[in-house]
Design an enzyme around this catalytic site. Sequence first.
Site, mmCIF file in Angstrom:
data_model
loop_
_atom_site.group_PDB
_atom_site.id
_atom_site.type_symbol
_atom_site.label_atom_id
_atom_site.label_comp_id
_atom_site.label_asym_id
_atom_site.label_seq_id
_atom_site.Cartn_x
_atom_site.Cartn_y
_atom_site.Cartn_z
ATOM 1 N N HIS A 68 38.961 -49.005 -5.069
ATOM 2 C CA HIS A 68 39.431 -48.618 -3.716
ATOM 3 C C HIS A 68 38.593 -49.202 -2.678
ATOM 4 C CE1 HIS A 68 35.877 -45.908 -2.623
ATOM 5 N NE2 HIS A 68 35.686 -45.907 -4.016
ATOM 6 N N CYS A 69 38.735 -49.251 -1.627
ATOM 7 C CA CYS A 69 38.019 -49.496 -0.150
ATOM 8 C C CYS A 69 38.335 -48.705 0.676
ATOM 9 C CB CYS A 69 38.501 -50.982 0.107
ATOM 10 S SG CYS A 69 40.123 -51.246 0.276
ATOM 11 N N SER A 70 38.669 -48.949 1.896
ATOM 12 C CA SER A 70 38.884 -47.593 2.762
ATOM 13 C C SER A 70 40.406 -47.278 2.607
ATOM 14 C CB SER A 70 38.681 -48.373 4.385
ATOM 15 O OG SER A 70 39.067 -47.192 5.236
ATOM 16 N N THR A 124 40.899 -54.106 -1.711
ATOM 17 C CA THR A 124 41.400 -53.549 -3.110
ATOM 18 C C THR A 124 42.349 -54.361 -3.677
ATOM 19 O OG1 THR A 124 40.888 -51.473 -2.574
ATOM 20 C CG2 THR A 124 42.560 -51.919 -4.600
#
Length: 368
Positions: A285-287, A293
């Site tokens: 995950h990222c934001s 990602t």
Amino acid sequence: MTDSKYTNFDYELSQKILTMLKGGYPAKLKKVLIVTAPLWFKAPFRILRLFVREKLRERVHTVSAPQLSAHVPRASLPTLEHCRNCYTNNLQNNKLDGVIDEYVISNYIPPVKTQNGVIEHEVARDMTSDRVARLEQPDAMHISDPPYTCDTGPLRQGTFHHAKLPSNLSKNRYTDVLCYDHSRVLLSQTDPEDPTTDYINANYVDGYKQKNAFICTQGPLPKTFSDFWRMVWEQGCVALVMTTGGRAQPVLRFLHLVRRAQRTALADLGDAWAGHSRGPPIVVHCSAGIGRTGTFITLEVCTSRLAAEGVADVRGAVERVRAQRAHSIQMPDQYVFCHLALLEYAIGSYACEEKCLRFVSVYFRKHI
């Protein structure tokens, strides 16, 4: 908004626009220009804009007609002439009072000079400090989420029915980053009377010769924090990756560490894991769970295939990832990064076999 009156103000439409900006994914919005805003609009706008996310707020500008040339190149508005004609016809057909301001409609964007048939843009007009810094450091290759998007093409066939259910809307970090129905991760229902308790903004994505090798998801919200860890537990995940920024070498080294951590954890599971030989899905995950990602997963798939077969297909890998997680790989920078990092992987210490060196040779003959 030239010559617009307060009677033209549509409160409901303004609310919808404000809601879209409040919940929008910053990387998918380059710039919002409000042209020739009257005083009656500017005053409340300065208050309402405080409710918009900071990254989006700095991209919303009120400009005069002559200032548009500093923001929008003429070549990017192929429908401008069509809009002018429609507006002219509308005035004539409806016999509305008023005079068309030819300067505002036709001439606010000065002609762009061409050289050898190529339009030359003034780069400084359309740069962020992040991009300027990277131009000053040509060797700095990053996975990042700058405010530019290249995802303009049509998506693969897919629906977002579950993500759009009223009870699930607040579980999405961004209103315009939803997860496909066909590949979404289903949680166990915590409430038998509420089937939407199985929802989380997360999708399975295949890896190299491994179905559902990854789970792409957004960064957990306070409201979805427990859902996130419930997903990790129910899917039996043993490796979690939170992507931030990085140059090619550190990212490749981190990719190597993730694989090693997955193998170590899988060995510790022993007979408790009866699924794929490479272990349970890796949560990435990222934001929003699409930009960095998607870049990380594309690079993992391509480097794995390169090491095994001596070939790689970045475009094909991106298309397959996007077919399971909509809008993955957001910016041109991220797509270019995958190519550059893959080349660095091929000539570096991670894969120095002859087949990888042949790949580099073929790649340069084809693209350079």
